[in-house]
Design a protein around this motif. Structure first.
Motif, short mmCIF file in Angstrom:
data_model
loop_
_atom_site.label_atom_id
_atom_site.label_comp_id
_atom_site.label_asym_id
_atom_site.label_seq_id
_atom_site.Cartn_x
_atom_site.Cartn_y
_atom_site.Cartn_z
N VAL A 101 49.04 37.72 46.16
CA VAL A 101 49.60 36.46 45.66
C VAL A 101 50.16 35.64 46.82
N VAL A 102 50.81 36.32 47.75
CA VAL A 102 51.32 35.61 48.93
C VAL A 102 50.16 35.01 49.73
N LEU A 103 49.10 35.81 49.87
CA LEU A 103 47.92 35.29 50.58
C LEU A 103 47.38 34.04 49.90
N VAL A 104 47.33 34.09 48.57
CA VAL A 104 46.84 32.93 47.82
C VAL A 104 47.74 31.72 48.11
N GLY A 105 49.04 31.95 48.12
CA GLY A 105 49.98 30.86 48.44
C GLY A 105 49.69 30.28 49.81
N LEU A 106 49.46 31.16 50.78
CA LEU A 106 49.21 30.69 52.15
C LEU A 106 47.86 29.97 52.24
N ILE A 107 46.88 30.47 51.49
CA ILE A 107 45.58 29.80 51.52
C ILE A 107 45.70 28.41 50.90
N GLY A 108 46.57 28.29 49.88
CA GLY A 108 46.85 26.98 49.31
C GLY A 108 47.38 26.03 50.37
N MET B 287 53.43 57.93 39.69
CA MET B 287 53.76 56.52 39.45
C MET B 287 53.50 55.66 40.67
N SER B 288 53.42 56.32 41.84
CA SER B 288 53.34 55.51 43.06
C SER B 288 52.03 54.74 43.13
N THR B 289 51.01 55.20 42.44
CA THR B 289 49.76 54.44 42.44
C THR B 289 49.98 53.08 41.81
N ALA B 290 50.65 53.07 40.66
CA ALA B 290 50.95 51.81 39.99
C ALA B 290 51.85 50.95 40.86
N GLU B 291 52.79 51.63 41.48
CA GLU B 291 53.76 50.91 42.31
C GLU B 291 53.06 50.28 43.51
N LYS B 292 52.14 51.04 44.09
CA LYS B 292 51.41 50.49 45.24
C LYS B 292 50.49 49.36 44.80
N ALA B 293 49.87 49.54 43.63
CA ALA B 293 48.99 48.48 43.12
C ALA B 293 49.77 47.19 42.94
N LEU B 294 50.99 47.33 42.45
CA LEU B 294 51.85 46.17 42.24
C LEU B 294 52.13 45.46 43.56
N LEU B 295 52.40 46.28 44.57
CA LEU B 295 52.69 45.71 45.88
C LEU B 295 51.46 44.99 46.44
N VAL B 296 50.31 45.64 46.28
CA VAL B 296 49.07 45.04 46.78
C VAL B 296 48.82 43.70 46.08
N VAL B 297 49.02 43.70 44.75
CA VAL B 297 48.81 42.46 44.01
C VAL B 297 49.74 41.37 44.54
N SER B 298 51.00 41.72 44.77
CA SER B 298 51.91 40.67 45.20
C SER B 298 51.61 40.22 46.63
N ILE C 242 54.31 28.86 47.94
CA ILE C 242 54.64 29.95 48.86
C ILE C 242 55.94 30.61 48.44
N GLY C 243 56.91 29.78 48.06
CA GLY C 243 58.21 30.31 47.65
C GLY C 243 58.10 31.26 46.48
N LEU C 244 57.34 30.85 45.48
CA LEU C 244 57.18 31.72 44.29
C LEU C 244 56.52 33.03 44.68
N SER C 245 55.48 32.93 45.53
CA SER C 245 54.77 34.16 45.88
C SER C 245 55.65 35.07 46.72
N VAL C 246 56.44 34.48 47.61
CA VAL C 246 57.35 35.29 48.43
C VAL C 246 58.39 35.96 47.53
N CYS C 247 58.89 35.18 46.57
CA CYS C 247 59.89 35.72 45.64
C CYS C 247 59.31 36.90 44.88
N LEU C 248 58.08 36.75 44.44
CA LEU C 248 57.43 37.84 43.69
C LEU C 248 57.30 39.08 44.57
N LEU C 249 56.84 38.86 45.79
CA LEU C 249 56.66 40.00 46.70
C LEU C 249 57.98 40.72 46.93
#
Lengths: 420, 235
Positions: A298-305, A284-295, A25-32
């Motif tokens: 990742v947080v969701l994956v951490g929480l599901i873990g 550029m905001s499309t890429a930026e938003k995609a990045l946010l969505v991905v992260s 969770i920590g890593l995913s939060v850090c990434l976000l």
């Protein structure tokens, strides 16, 4: 809160799984948070690249293209502007000041900008900040160069150093202007804008470099013009790349833009920097938003873990639940225990994530500043970041209610006895 | 007339979709009485204890604990009533391994205000009460802060007894508490348990299949005689 004490004690009994979960969770939060911070900072530094300039004029192409090469020093102009067009613009009654920009040469991957003294006076960035010299003075001699902060730092140049500019803009240039070396006379303060990565010379200096060039190749033998000879010549440029305009009245901006776009002398394009910046950012905001969505995922994956870890532990903890029931814990106590466990894991994860973020920023700050012009602040989380963190904790509680519900049912069915 | 500790009348119980498991016309346990209830496995013993604890509810008849009809209480009131008045000792592994010995003993007082008050009234504080009981049950004071799972099975059973007795509940239910102990330890454990039950005036319902312990009790009953339900063949 005795339940919390129980939840923590039970967690510490399974500390290896718990630590792994917290770490995930920590890593995913850090990434976000890192993505969010870089995003915010990139947008802020992007928007503050240029201010105070009312119009940017270049050869007719796209507004984003014009902005890219004139302000961000990315890409190349499709065409030049004739000097007489510049003079027409500069003498327009509505125009307060006009800065000529001439691009095309480079030095070790950094762009060289030919301009005049007005640049240091009128170019503004951020909230109306003007360029300041950290040391030395603006160029005065034909072969003087003023360095952006990053250029000086990265290449280790000091006042008085002699440098050779290269023709073209590739990092490895075949054509060096080694017959006409420049002297560093000034180094600018850091601005966090592309100015940091630019070498500034006078328009005449730029002209002198190319005075003996014909058809894109340097002259040979007798045709060569030495630096000393160049000083004697009339170095009036015939063309420049772009112009920055400041108007006497902002109200005239659109009218003048229209006039320039309809200029009969040659095809020109005038853009409002703010509008063009917006346009560029939306690309550029499309890429930026995609990045946010991905992260976020990742947080969701951490929480599901975390959810998986808690659910997997439920069966082996039936005895624990039964014991708690026998000493008087009610089913909702058992459910609450699991929600608290999820909350504790997520809170520890968020704490770890914040810690990692700050350590990461502290460690990489200098590197990011030097290489990408990104100044990540070591500030407390913003309101938006707090709301993200709150959302994570809320989601954790929501997820914790899944095993809580199962344990609730289980402890109702099992009662105080477990047959394993 | 004093109120019985436990009073079962015309009790019937069946698990959903199964034939009737328990049919007990009448059963009483008086305050302070020590009863040996002989019940082989599969005789409905665990279910009976569940009914007495209010975890399950009867289909027919009544369960009165200290004169209160459990069926008339809501589920959460039954839970509270159980912990206020009943202490449990199970076969084995009934301590939370990640808590200290003393904390394990204090658990019922965390969930029952009444038992916490009684422990305070008798010993000044819950912590003192747990120390006193552990000492009475022959556990060295330095064991109190150890993790519960670092103790031997025999020691753990005594900790469980201390937990059942803290805050002086009127009833102690022991479900095969000695089956994990060897013969010598059994009698020793029982003597300590009896002494503490007498000291706090608690009645003891002791369920076991080990007939050899029966002579130590005030009264002995067999669940199979008590229960009139047609018993399915044992597997």
């Amino acid at each position: 809160m005795y339940l919390l004490r129980l939840a923590l004690a039970s967690l510490s009994n399974r500390r290896f799984t718990a630590l792994l979960t917290v770490f995930a969770i920590g890593l995913s939060v850090c990434l976000l948070l890192a993505v969010e911070r870089v995003r915010t900072e990139a947008r802020a530094s992007f928007a503050s690249t240029i201010s105070g300039t009312d119009l940017i004029v270049g050869a007719r192409s796209g507004s984003v293209n014009l902005l890219l090469y004139s302000v961000f020093r990315i890409g190349n102009a499709t065409n030049n502007i004739r000097w007489d067009s510049f003079e027409t613009l500069a003498n327009h009654p509505q125009v307060d000041w006009a800065i000529p920009l001439s691009l095309g040469d480079s030095h070790k991957g950094y762009r060289v900008l030919g301009t005049n003294g007005d640049y240091f006076e009128h170019y503004h960035y951020g909230r109306g900040l003007s360029l300041e010299l950290a040391e030395g003075k603006p160029f005065q001699d034909l072969f003087d160069v003023v360095l952006g902060a990053e250029v000086a730092q990265a290449l280790g140049y000091h006042l008085g150093d002699h440098i050779v500019l290269a023709h073209g803009v590739s990092t490895v240039s075949l054509q060096q202007h080694d017959d006409k070396p420049f002297v560093v006379t000034g180094i600018l303060e850091r601005t966090g804008t592309p100015v940091d990565r630019t070498l500034h010379i006078s328009l005449e200096g730029m002209e002198a470099l190319h005075v003996d060039w014909k058809n894109g190749v340097p002259a040979r033998g007798a045709g060569k013009v030495s630096a000393e000879q160049a000083r004697e010549m009339h170095l009036q440029p015939t063309a420049i790349t772009a112009v920055m305009l400041g108007l006497k009245s902002k109200i005239a901006t659109f009218a003048l833009q229209r006039q320039i776009n309809e200029y009969r002398g040659e095809p020109l394009l005038a853009v409002l920097p703010g509008v063009a910046l917006q346009e560029l950012w939306s690309l550029m905001s499309t890429a930026e938003k995609a990045l946010l969505v991905v992260s976020v995922f990742v947080v969701l994956v951490g929480l599901i873990g975390m959810l998986t870890a808690i659910l997997a532990s439920l069966n082996e903890r039936r005895r624990e639940m039964a014991i708690l029931r026998s000493v008087g814990a009610r089913p909702w106590h058992v459910a609450g225990l699991l929600v608290m466990e999820a909350f504790a894991l997520a809170t520890a994860g968020v704490g770890l994530g914040l810690g990692l973020l700050y350590v990461g920023i502290a460690v990489s700050r200098g590197f990011l500043q030097a290489n990408y012009g990104l100044d990540l602040p070591l500030a407390l989380p913003s309101a938006y970041e707090w709301s993200l963190l709150g959302g994570i904790l809320g989601t954790a509680i929501l997820m914790g209610s899944v095993p809580a519900w199962r344990a609730y049912r289980q402890s109702l069915a099992d009662g105080m006895s477990v047959r394993l | 007339m004093t109120v019985s500790l436990i009073k079962l009348t015309a009790l019937g119980f069946a698990w959903p979709g199964q034939p009737e498991l328990l049919n007990i016309p009448t059963f009483t346990l008086d305050r302070g009485e020590r009863l040996f209830l002989k019940g082989p496995s599969g005789s409905g013993k665990t279910t009976l204890l569940g009914l007495l604890g209010g975890v399950q509810t009867v289909k027919r008849g009544n369960v009165h604990l200290l004169g209160t009809d459990l069926a008339k209480l809501s589920a959460s009131k039954r839970d509270r009533f159980r912990v206020d008045h009943t202490g449990y000792i199970f076969q084995q592994f009934n301590l939370l391994p990640f808590l200290s010995v003393e904390e394990n003993v204090q658990l019922p007082c965390r969930f029952s205000k009444e038992r916490a008050h009684r422990a305070e009234a008798r010993h000044g504080s819950v912590v003192e009460a747990s120390r006193h009981l552990l000492a009475q049950l022959g556990l060295a004071p330095d064991l109190g802060t150890r993790r519960a799972d670092s103790l031997s099975i025999g020691q753990q059973q005594r900790v469980a007894a201390a937990r059942a007795l803290i805050g002086s509940p009127e009833l102690v239910i022991a479900d095969e508490p000695t089956s994990a102990l060897d013969a010598d330890a059994r009698e020793g454990f029982l003597k300590l348990l009896f002494a503490e039950c007498s000291a706090s005036g608690a009645g003891l319902l002791f369920v076991s299949h080990d007939q050899s312990l029966a002579p130590l009790f005030d009264r002995t009953l067999s669940l199979s005689e008590l229960n009139r339900a047609a018993r399915p063949l044992e597997n």
